[in-house]
Write an enzyme that holds these catalytic residues in place. Structure first.
Site, short mmCIF file in Angstrom:
data_model
loop_
_atom_site.label_atom_id
_atom_site.label_comp_id
_atom_site.label_asym_id
_atom_site.label_seq_id
_atom_site.Cartn_x
_atom_site.Cartn_y
_atom_site.Cartn_z
N CYS A 1 4.99 -1.47 -8.32
CA CYS A 1 3.49 -1.27 -8.14
C CYS A 1 3.44 0.05 -7.10
CB CYS A 1 2.80 -2.59 -7.84
SG CYS A 1 1.05 -2.60 -7.75
N ARG B 1 -4.16 -4.74 -8.55
CA ARG B 1 -4.58 -3.46 -8.25
C ARG B 1 -3.44 -2.30 -8.83
NH1 ARG B 1 -4.84 -2.16 -3.26
NH2 ARG B 1 -3.48 -3.74 -2.51
N GLU C 1 9.01 -9.45 -9.09
CA GLU C 1 9.18 -10.35 -8.07
C GLU C 1 8.33 -11.55 -7.90
OE1 GLU C 1 7.69 -7.25 -7.88
OE2 GLU C 1 6.59 -7.33 -6.23
N HIS D 1 4.63 -6.71 -11.23
CA HIS D 1 5.19 -7.50 -10.26
C HIS D 1 6.39 -8.39 -10.73
CE1 HIS D 1 2.87 -5.78 -6.49
NE2 HIS D 1 2.01 -6.14 -7.54
N GLU E 1 0.82 -1.14 -0.03
CA GLU E 1 -0.04 0.02 0.14
C GLU E 1 0.93 1.26 -0.05
OE1 GLU E 1 -3.58 -1.01 -0.86
OE2 GLU E 1 -3.01 0.95 -0.66
N1 GLN Z 1 -2.67 -0.07 -5.39
C1 GLN Z 1 -1.82 -0.10 -4.58
C2 GLN Z 1 -1.31 1.26 -4.15
O1 GLN Z 1 -1.79 2.26 -5.03
C3 GLN Z 1 -0.36 -0.76 -4.99
C4 GLN Z 1 -1.07 -2.35 -5.23
C5 GLN Z 1 0.36 -3.23 -5.30
O2 GLN Z 1 1.53 -2.91 -4.97
N2 GLN Z 1 0.08 -4.44 -5.60
O3 GLN Z 1 -0.67 1.42 -3.15
#
Ligand code: GLN
Length: 191
Positions: A81, A134, A171, A169, A53
């Protein structure tokens, strides 16, 4: 030399393992460690920021002074991400950011139906497995930003100086190519 995996929140262990694998293959003398304090970060030659997050990671980075150390020491960063969100100058949300890459990022940008998906993407002219969770995409980039990959017209990976950001990702794929690329860039070394 040392690569630090920022250990505040998110999929830190996966980054640790794949970076370890990348370094083994590259056969270079580089240490890797999980870092969570300003002092630990300041001793690194490159930092990897995981998915997770971005609001949570960013607030912790600010509180701990890690954000300032990275910016002041100009430590190269790879962000995936949530890590990509944190590298941006701007997002569609009020949150602490490193602002190291001149780009505007839209968070959770692939829509509700596509909360999480996998698809083949292309990067460095090669196929790569794109794992999106996401995921954000990049709406706009500044002049000093190189676009490394697009998916359905959306920018999903960039490079600016030694900093690298991916919306997906690597990883989670077992594929070390992007990590190796970052390590080479950050440490200025050949494989
Ligand atoms: N949606 C998340 C964000 O904005 C990121 C999601 C993720 O790292 N898989 O922080």
């Amino acid at each position: 030399m040392k690569i630090g995996i920022l250990n505040l929140q998110g999929d830190v262990s996966e980054h640790y393992e794949i970076t370890e694998k990348a370094l083994e293959d590259m056969n270079i003398e580089v240490n890797i460690c999980k870092v969570k304090t300003r002092e630990e970060v300041s001793k690194c030659d490159g930092i990897i920021i995981s998915g997770g997050e971005s609001t949570v990671i960013g607030k912790l980075m600010e509180q701990t002074g890690i954000m300032k150390v990275i910016v002041d020491q100009n430590i190269p960063v790879m962000g995936t991400c949530a890590g990509m969100v944190l590298l941006a100058k701007k997002t569609d949300y009020e949150q602490p950011l490193l602002g190291l890459i001149d780009m505007k990022v839209k968070r959770n940008a692939f829509g509700r139906q596509k909360v999480s998906f996998e698809d083949e993407i292309e990067i460095f002219g090669e196929k790569f497995k794109g794992v999106f969770i996401r995921a954000p995409y990049i709406e706009k980039v500044g002049e000093n930003v190189d676009i490394l990959s697009k998916y359905n017209e959306k920018i999903i990976a960039v490079k600016s100086g030694k900093n690298i950001a991916t919306a997906f990702h690597p990883e989670l794929t077992g594929d070390t190519r992007i990590h190796k690329y970052f390590i080479k860039e950050a440490l200025n070394c050949a494989e």
